[in-house]
Design a protein around this motif. Structure first.
Motif, PDB file in Angstrom:
ATOM      1  N   PRO A 170      61.279 -11.746 -19.576  1.00  0.00           N
ATOM      2  CA  PRO A 170      59.943 -12.027 -20.096  1.00  0.00           C
ATOM      3  C   PRO A 170      58.888 -10.963 -19.787  1.00  0.00           C
ATOM      4  O   PRO A 170      57.815 -10.976 -20.379  1.00  0.00           O
ATOM      5  CB  PRO A 170      59.580 -13.334 -19.388  1.00  0.00           C
ATOM      6  N   GLU A 171      59.204 -10.035 -18.869  1.00  0.00           N
ATOM      7  CA  GLU A 171      58.200  -9.071 -18.428  1.00  0.00           C
ATOM      8  C   GLU A 171      58.072  -7.901 -19.418  1.00  0.00           C
ATOM      9  O   GLU A 171      58.973  -7.610 -20.195  1.00  0.00           O
ATOM     10  CB  GLU A 171      58.552  -8.528 -17.046  1.00  0.00           C
ATOM     11  N   ALA A 172      56.952  -7.213 -19.330  1.00  0.00           N
ATOM     12  CA  ALA A 172      56.709  -6.060 -20.210  1.00  0.00           C
ATOM     13  C   ALA A 172      57.431  -4.818 -19.725  1.00  0.00           C
ATOM     14  O   ALA A 172      57.840  -3.965 -20.519  1.00  0.00           O
ATOM     15  CB  ALA A 172      55.209  -5.790 -20.316  1.00  0.00           C
ATOM     16  N   ALA A 213      64.468 -15.668 -15.093  1.00  0.00           N
ATOM     17  CA  ALA A 213      63.838 -16.967 -15.343  1.00  0.00           C
ATOM     18  C   ALA A 213      62.848 -17.280 -14.228  1.00  0.00           C
ATOM     19  O   ALA A 213      62.898 -18.323 -13.582  1.00  0.00           O
ATOM     20  CB  ALA A 213      64.900 -18.053 -15.441  1.00  0.00           C
ATOM     21  N   SER A 214      61.921 -16.360 -13.985  1.00  0.00           N
ATOM     22  CA  SER A 214      60.991 -16.498 -12.870  1.00  0.00           C
ATOM     23  C   SER A 214      59.966 -17.605 -13.111  1.00  0.00           C
ATOM     24  O   SER A 214      59.280 -18.035 -12.185  1.00  0.00           O
ATOM     25  CB  SER A 214      60.279 -15.165 -12.593  1.00  0.00           C
ATOM     26  N   GLY A 215      59.866 -18.080 -14.354  1.00  0.00           N
ATOM     27  CA  GLY A 215      58.981 -19.192 -14.648  1.00  0.00           C
ATOM     28  C   GLY A 215      59.711 -20.517 -14.743  1.00  0.00           C
ATOM     29  O   GLY A 215      59.158 -21.507 -15.221  1.00  0.00           O
ATOM     30  N   ARG A 253      63.708 -26.976  -5.416  1.00  0.00           N
ATOM     31  CA  ARG A 253      64.314 -25.963  -6.271  1.00  0.00           C
ATOM     32  C   ARG A 253      63.300 -25.331  -7.208  1.00  0.00           C
ATOM     33  O   ARG A 253      62.571 -26.019  -7.930  1.00  0.00           O
ATOM     34  CB  ARG A 253      65.442 -26.590  -7.089  1.00  0.00           C
ATOM     35  N   GLY A 254      63.263 -24.024  -7.185  1.00  0.00           N
ATOM     36  CA  GLY A 254      62.433 -23.260  -8.106  1.00  0.00           C
ATOM     37  C   GLY A 254      63.254 -22.096  -8.628  1.00  0.00           C
ATOM     38  O   GLY A 254      64.479 -22.103  -8.548  1.00  0.00           O
ATOM     39  N   ALA A 255      62.623 -21.085  -9.168  1.00  0.00           N
ATOM     40  CA  ALA A 255      63.339 -19.908  -9.666  1.00  0.00           C
ATOM     41  C   ALA A 255      64.078 -19.222  -8.523  1.00  0.00           C
ATOM     42  O   ALA A 255      63.631 -19.239  -7.371  1.00  0.00           O
ATOM     43  CB  ALA A 255      62.369 -18.940 -10.322  1.00  0.00           C
ATOM     44  N   LEU A 256      65.221 -18.619  -8.837  1.00  0.00           N
ATOM     45  CA  LEU A 256      66.018 -17.937  -7.819  1.00  0.00           C
ATOM     46  C   LEU A 256      65.260 -16.765  -7.215  1.00  0.00           C
ATOM     47  O   LEU A 256      65.367 -16.498  -6.014  1.00  0.00           O
ATOM     48  CB  LEU A 256      67.333 -17.442  -8.433  1.00  0.00           C
ATOM     49  N   ALA A 257      64.500 -16.045  -8.024  1.00  0.00           N
ATOM     50  CA  ALA A 257      63.771 -14.869  -7.546  1.00  0.00           C
ATOM     51  C   ALA A 257      62.433 -14.766  -8.260  1.00  0.00           C
ATOM     52  O   ALA A 257      62.295 -15.157  -9.425  1.00  0.00           O
ATOM     53  CB  ALA A 257      64.592 -13.605  -7.769  1.00  0.00           C
ATOM     54  N   SER A 258      61.459 -14.218  -7.560  1.00  0.00           N
ATOM     55  CA  SER A 258      60.147 -13.990  -8.161  1.00  0.00           C
ATOM     56  C   SER A 258      60.164 -12.691  -8.961  1.00  0.00           C
ATOM     57  O   SER A 258      61.075 -11.863  -8.818  1.00  0.00           O
ATOM     58  CB  SER A 258      59.079 -13.907  -7.078  1.00  0.00           C
ATOM     59  N   ALA A 259      59.145 -12.477  -9.774  1.00  0.00           N
ATOM     60  CA  ALA A 259      59.045 -11.240 -10.545  1.00  0.00           C
ATOM     61  C   ALA A 259      58.985 -10.034  -9.624  1.00  0.00           C
ATOM     62  O   ALA A 259      59.569  -8.974  -9.917  1.00  0.00           O
ATOM     63  CB  ALA A 259      57.810 -11.285 -11.452  1.00  0.00           C
ATOM     64  N   GLU A 260      58.304 -10.179  -8.487  1.00  0.00           N
ATOM     65  CA  GLU A 260      58.209  -9.073  -7.529  1.00  0.00           C
ATOM     66  C   GLU A 260      59.568  -8.751  -6.915  1.00  0.00           C
ATOM     67  O   GLU A 260      59.927  -7.584  -6.739  1.00  0.00           O
ATOM     68  CB  GLU A 260      57.202  -9.421  -6.428  1.00  0.00           C
ATOM     69  N   ASP A 301      64.650  -5.320  -6.685  1.00  0.00           N
ATOM     70  CA  ASP A 301      66.113  -5.264  -6.731  1.00  0.00           C
ATOM     71  C   ASP A 301      66.584  -5.663  -8.124  1.00  0.00           C
ATOM     72  O   ASP A 301      66.827  -6.841  -8.397  1.00  0.00           O
ATOM     73  CB  ASP A 301      66.720  -6.203  -5.684  1.00  0.00           C
ATOM     74  N   PRO A 302      66.715  -4.691  -9.036  1.00  0.00           N
ATOM     75  CA  PRO A 302      67.093  -5.006 -10.415  1.00  0.00           C
ATOM     76  C   PRO A 302      68.476  -5.635 -10.549  1.00  0.00           C
ATOM     77  O   PRO A 302      68.780  -6.210 -11.595  1.00  0.00           O
ATOM     78  CB  PRO A 302      67.029  -3.642 -11.120  1.00  0.00           C
ATOM     79  N   HIS A 303      69.305  -5.548  -9.500  1.00  0.00           N
ATOM     80  CA  HIS A 303      70.622  -6.182  -9.582  1.00  0.00           C
ATOM     81  C   HIS A 303      70.537  -7.708  -9.585  1.00  0.00           C
ATOM     82  O   HIS A 303      71.519  -8.386  -9.909  1.00  0.00           O
ATOM     83  CB  HIS A 303      71.526  -5.709  -8.434  1.00  0.00           C
TER      84      HIS A 303
END
Length: 355
Positions: free
Chosen positions: A47-49, A212-214, A333-340, A345-347
């Motif tokens: 979803p990010e730019a 799926a950070s949202g 339970r929330g998103a596995l990882a935040s956008a930051e 870590d792009p992996h």
């Protein structure tokens, strides 16, 4: 079992060569991401730019992928799926397909694609030996597609699905990520579209992984809800025998079939035999894994065939991953990882490791 060749050496594969993990699961399907790039920006995935991309120098060459595939095949893998990002963005992909299609021990070679570039490349892929694709299609409505994917390529996807049908591809599947209030009113229409193609539709519960950070649980349409909705439309639905495949499959009263991947509400970790190889050679044994094993480094350091096989087999035998089960037990339970965290870590991104 048949002999296999790894780096020019002959490997006599026997049943004892197939490693089992700590839960008794065999090393099975291998999903190979050939690029982390994509030409869509789907809300549940990218979803990010802006994104942090893998260094191009780190991307495995086709020869390196060929070597690693032989290692995995010698240990029991017989199903290979090419993924991304969007795999058709990888230049000369049919060349890799041709190499993999010639491996007699690979009984199923497939590709997952968003379909945007299928019309352009389908003939070359067919000529190279590819016979099966899965196309992501979350809606039949062009305006919804543009909102979901943040790109206006809906017709290209539909044209691509028609093209593979015309070229004689078999076993085509359509993957649909179902999100409450977004496309959960299209289940039956998507099944009817699949019937006309023809292709089997697989509905995927919205998962809390990667981009799926949202994510939040309110957006998840469960397998049970989907079945209730489809029963209201079609009548009694018959469950089919479950296999190691990710989807539970069902038959409608008129014989049409569809699948549901219920990783969020009904995890199937106990039978999961899939692993993922990223475009830069990181190997992940679970979609939810935070760490992988770097296979590129030993490969480029001229590790021997036996060293690579030992590394893969030993790592698999130590596997105890049940990521979806563990996540399902979390009260907060929330998103596995935040956008930051994803930028750092792009992996962790699903478009990097292949979904």
């Amino acid at each position: 079992m048949a002999d296999q060749s790894v780096n020019g050496d002959v490997v006599d594969k026997t049943e004892s060569d197939v490693p089992l993990d700590r839960l008794g699961r065999p090393l099975g399907d291998l999903r190979i991401s050939v690029t982390d790039r994509c030409n869509l920006r789907c809300r549940y995935c990218m979803p990010e730019a802006e994104y942090t991309w893998l260094p191009r120098a780190d991307l495995l060459t086709f020869k390196e992928i060929d070597v690693l595939v032989d290692v995995f095949v010698s240990l029991g893998v017989d199903k290979i799926r090419l993924t991304g990002g969007e795999p058709l963005l990888r230049r000369d992909l049919p060349d890799l397909v041709e190499v993999l299609a010639q491996k007699s021990a690979v009984r199923d070679l497939a590709m997952t694609t968003n379909g945007v570039l299928l019309v352009k490349h389908a003939q070359a892929l067919a000529n190279a030996g590819l016979r099966r694709v899965t196309v992501s299609l979350d809606t039949l409505r062009p305006e919804r597609f543009k909102t979901l994917a943040q790109r206006d390529h809906h017709q290209e996807v539909l044209d691509g699905i028609a093209e593979v049908s015309a070229l004689g591809f078999v076993g085509t599947k359509i993957d649909t990520v179902v999100m409450r209030g977004t496309n959960d009113d299209e289940l039956g229409n998507l099944i009817e579209f699949g019937r006309s193609v023809p292709a089997e539709v697989r509905f995927i519960e919205y998962m809390d992984v990667g981009g799926a950070s949202g994510w939040n649980s309110d957006l998840v349409v469960s397998k049970a809800e989907m079945l209730r909705s489809l029963t209201d439309r079609y009548g009694a639905i018959e469950p089919l025998v479950r296999t190691a495949a990710p989807a539970s499959r069902f038959r409608l009263p008129d014989g049409a079939t569809f699948g549901i991947v219920s990783s969020t509400t009904e995890p199937f970790c106990s039978s999961c035999n899939r692993s993922r190889l990223t475009a830069d050679g990181m190997w992940y044994r679970c979609l939810y894994a935070l760490r992988g094993t770097n296979l590129r480094e030993p490969l480029r350091s001229n590790a021997s065939r036996e060293e690579l096989r030992s590394l893969v087999a030993g790592t698999w035998r130590a596997r105890a991953d049940q990521g979806a089960v563990i996540r399902s037990r979390k009260k907060d339970r929330g998103a596995l990882a935040s956008a930051e965290e994803l930028k750092a870590d792009p992996h962790l991104e699903m478009h990097t490791r292949g979904g």
